[in-house]
Design an enzyme around this catalytic site. Structure first.
Site, PDB file in Angstrom:
ATOM      1  CD  GLU A 433      -3.061  -1.184   2.082  1.00 30.98           C
ATOM      2  OE1 GLU A 433      -3.002  -0.438   3.069  1.00 30.98           O
ATOM      3  OE2 GLU A 433      -4.044  -1.887   1.827  1.00 30.98           O
ATOM      4  CD  GLU A 516      -3.267  -6.241   3.749  1.00 30.13           C
ATOM      5  OE1 GLU A 516      -2.134  -5.897   3.391  1.00 30.13           O
ATOM      6  OE2 GLU A 516      -3.989  -5.553   4.485  1.00 30.13           O
TER       7      GLU A 516
END
Ligand code: GAL
Length: 846
Positions: A433, A516
């Site tokens: 991220e 994820e």
């Protein structure tokens, strides 16, 4: 007596024992350190650092004696005033370690190195007052060269300073020399650090080609001619070397002083046994280095034969066969043991993950301990080995963002060179991220992919992209080899996106997977949750997350996607969302949030600030912090182990104050339908519909008694289970994970404490205060109950159970013999006792 010792030593030498890659004869440097803590103390006061603790003559007589690995943060106590992300543990501080040791005069001319598997954080190392190295990133392995400053034939003092005051982390990082340290003594001519790279360029059933690249270093004062050979052996799961299966010719190298040189040799192994998740066959390359015909170094590297392939439309292939990635993300802490690495604890975690069908690990979001990868090789896991949580744009003050410009290339080199021989590692991840994903023009993703490929071009590179709907088609996805998508079920699950994505020009070969998923939250055994808990009906997710079922459906719709890494396998210390007072999650997604979403986030944070939750560990785990399965464990098991006949009912059936009220009942099964019975009366049969993964009876009227589920598969009875209303607890029950322990200073026994009623049924709601004691040469190192809000120090042997369970972790004193006797007592209940045999013969492994 003498004869006995001789036999013992001969036996030790006779067992060809390899633990992980490294030099034969490396020794553990874990024992006998001195420690002092300065800067922030556990209670929030400060102690200034003394002048020059690195100096040889510094008076350390008052320092605490300890063995490594050590995590000063986990010692606590918990501090309710600290923010949620810290785990409410006082890990910020400055730690000094010193170790006195003798180096024999006869070794003059040899090289002395210390290898640190990881030290948290900002490590600086001195020998006899002289600086020998530093390494800021707490998760990276590094080496320091002691040789130039050794006092030969005398006592030497190594000093290490760590500083976690200048460390930013979104979760509990631990603090201290929390991984192993080894002493490496070599000839000036030796295999360089991580200097052997084994690849298997061509594998057929009849023959496996093995390319071994060897980097040899000459630290001597003159140009030297040396040679090396490579032998390949079979290697069993106990790390014992078996049959020799290939031998290389001898190869020569001429190395000027202070220079290292590389060379490769190709060997062939007949009928290679492939490494797979079911058959973890490994081999070992043993590199011998010779100088003046004398053998001067032996370096051993376990490896495996296997092929990997990420495809555009058929997912991930291992040895040519599709394997669905059923993975979990995990942080590195070991629950009540903190960050201090422990092989027995790691192995327990992996066995628990395996028991519900997890076959892959993402080492979120940092390089793991090397033991994790060796265990993954042996137990059969695929690994996504991750470097960083951020690149140049940090997420918190003093996080890797500050180190990135100077250190990222070196840190990637260390990670890749250390881990590239493990057959379990299938993906390198450069990050998670990261803000840079929104700026493809920076070319940062491509740069990092290239840095990794400098050191290994046999595995693809990826990173976990957040909000793939925003960044998946901006070009960043083409700067990696495999496209990782965090929380994308809603995106690729939606027909409008993934088809478009797959068919976009340039994407013809791109392969994707969920890096994820889920982030479902729950507290084990809580169905009508108390304050600061989350219901265990598995229906709660944060704004960015999803439920397991949604991810399953998306993956079923798009089988081209390789699978998922669920956030998370285990609960972990810190980040107690939805009771997290930290705002990094908000900042994390700032680029993707609308103004309205941003306002909502801020409001949620304000509420948390007002209410001051005591939550200190996460609710995301499929398994709780103590290692006890939550209900979700069975949901994943039902999908990930479809051949295992199983059925699970939730909730428990002990609700005395809810008689006559509606209580929803969920059933998780690997079957396709199930019938539910309450006190013998059928409440109907339910069948899973398309894209449905749990069976729900929403309006069951509670009455005490027995709830039974009978599952069917293809019309045949498949599995059966029941939950019963129990009486009150009358006695304790102990279930250890093993009944003997090694006195090697590392091994642990994990004892589960539960409660039985008169009839012998386990009482799922018992929360009695339990006192644990241990007699014999050992101690209780920690207890836990899986309650994320509990602020009793992990070191306390007295703790209330949480929803029927408690865990005690037992260690034997190093080098002792005999029996350990464990006792658990609770007022008014019959106590429970257990004998644990100490295994004779111990050895500190490499
Ligand atoms: C993700 C992040 C993880 C963790 C998780 C919690 O966005 O990558 O590190 O914070 O959220 O749901």
């Amino acid at each position: 007596m003498r004869k006995k010792w001789l036999i013992f030593i001969v036996l030790l030498l006779a067992v060809p024992y390899v633990r992980a890659q490294g030099h034969q004869g490396e020794t553990s440097f874990d024992w006998g350190w001195l420690f002092a803590r300065y800067g922030w103390q556990a209670d929030g006061t400060r102690i200034p650092e003394p002048v020059s603790p690195e100096q040889y003559a510094f008076d350390d007589s008052g320092w605490r004696k300890l063995d490594l690995p050590h995590d000063w943060g986990i010692e606590g106590p918990f501090r309710p005033d600290l923010e949620g992300f810290t785990g409410k543990l006082p890990w910020k501080g400055i730690g000094w370690y010193r170790k006195h040791f003798r180096i024999p005069a006869k070794d003059k001319g040899k090289q002395y190195y210390l290898d640190f598997d990881g030290a948290m954080a900002n490590a600086e190392v001195w020998l006899n007052g002289e600086k020998v190295g530093d390494r800021p990133y707490g998760y990276i392995s590094f080496r320091v060269d002691l040789t130039p400053h050794i006092r030969w034939g005398e006592e030497n003092v190594v000093a290490v300073r760590l500083n976690t005051e200048k460390l930013g982390s979104r979760w509990y990082p631990g603090a201290g020399i929390y991984r192993h340290v080894r002493l490496v003594v070599t000839d000036p001519v030796h295999v360089a650090q991580w200097g052997v790279f084994v690849t298997t360029p061509h594998i057929t059933d009849e023959e496996g080609k093995v390319s071994v690249n060897v980097k040899i270093q000459n630290d001597g004062p003159v140009e030297t001619e040396c040679s090396y050979t490579v032998d390949i052996y079979e290697l069993n799961t106990d790390d014992v070397r078996g049959k020799k299966v290939a031998v290389s010719p001898s190869r020569k190298l001429v190395l000027p002083s202070d220079v290292s040189g590389s060379d490769s040799v190709l060997l062939k192994v007949a009928f290679p046994k492939r490494w797979s998740l079911e058959h973890t066959n490994r081999y070992m390359a043993s590199v011998k280095v010779f100088r003046n015909k004398k053998k001067v170094d032996v370096y051993e590297v376990p490896f495996g034969f296997r092929t990997i392939q990420f495809t555009h439309d058929n997912g991930f292939l291992l040895n040519g066969k599709r394997v669905q990635i059923n993975g979990t993300c995990n942080h590195h802490d070991l629950g009540a043991l903190g960050a201090a690495v422990n092989e027995a604890a790691l192995k327990r975690q992996l066995m628990i993950l395996k028991s519900f069908g997890c076959n892959a690990l993402r080492t979120s979001h940092n390089p793991p301990a090397p033991e994790l990868l060796t265990l993954a090789d042996k137990l059969g896991f695929l690994v996504m080995d991750e470097a960083f949580d951020c690149w140049g744009v940090g997420k918190k003050e003093y996080d890797y963002g500050a180190l990135f410009p100077k250190w990222h290339e070196r840190d990637i080199e260390s990670l890749v060179c250390r881990d590239r021989n493990h057959p379990s590692v299938i993906l390198w991840s450069t990050g998670n991220e990261v803000e840079e994903q929104y700026h493809p023009e920076s070319g940062m993703a491509r740069h990092l992919t290239e840095v990794v490929h400098r050191f290994d071009n046999t595995r693809p590179v990826t990173f976990g992209a957040s909000y793939p709907s925003k960044s998946a088609m901006n070009g960043t996805e083409l700067q990696v080899d495999v496209h990782g998508m965090n929380y994308a079920a809603g995106v690729y699950g939606g027909p409008y996106f993934y088809g478009e994505f797959l068919n976009k020009e340039g994407h013809e070969y791109l392969s994707g997977y969920s890096s994820e998923s889920s982030s479902t939250m729950s507290s084990r055994g809580e169905y009508f949750p108390r304050r600061f808990h989350v219901s265990s009906y598995d229906l709660n997710e944060p704004g960015w997350g999803g439920l397991p079922d949604q991810e399953f459906a998306a993956l079923d719709r798009y089988p081209g996607i390789c699978g998922e890494f669920v956030w998370t396998g285990f609960d972990y210390l810190g980040e107690p969302t939805p009771y997290n007072s930290d705002n990094s999650v908000l900042l994390n997604h700032v680029a993707a949030l609308s103004e309205e979403e941003m306002e909502q986030q801020k409001k949620a944070l304000e509420d948390i600030e007002k209410n001051r939750p005591t939550s200190r560990s996460s609710y995301f785990g499929i398994v709780d912090l103590a290692g006890f399965p939550k209900d979700r464990y069975y949901l994943y098991q039902s999908r990930w182990l479809p051949q295992l006949p199983m059925v699970h009912i939730l909730p428990h059936w002990n609700f005395p104050d809810k008689e006559g009220e509606v209580i929803p009942v969920f059933v998780y099964t690997s079957g396709d339908e199930a019938e539910l019975f309450l006190n013998g009366k059928s409440l109907g049969k339910k069948k899973k519909q398309a894209y449905e993964y749990r069976l729900r009876w929403e309006d069951v009227i509670y009455q005490p008694g027995e709830l039974k589920a009978v599952a069917y598969k293809h019309g045949q009875k498949w599995a059966e289970t029941e939950v019963r209303t129990t009486g009150r607890a009358v006695k304790l029950k102990l279930t250890p994970d093993k009944t003997s322990i090694k006195a090697d200073g590392d091994d642990l026994v994990f004892v589960k404490v539960s409660f039985l009623d008169e009839k012998g049924d386990e009482v799922p709601v018992a929360e009695n205060l339990v006192s644990c004691t241990l007699n014999g040469a050992g101690r209780i190192v920690a207890t836990d109950n899986g309650d994320p809000t509990c602020l009793i120090p992990f070191s306390s042997p007295v703790r209330p159970a949480f929803n029927g369970l408690l865990l005690a972790v037992v260690k034997a004193e190093r080098g002792h013999k005999g029996m350990l006797h464990f006792v658990a007592e609770a007022e008014g209940l019959e106590k429970a006792e257990l004998d644990i045999q100490i295994e004779t013969g111990y050895r500190k492994k490499r």
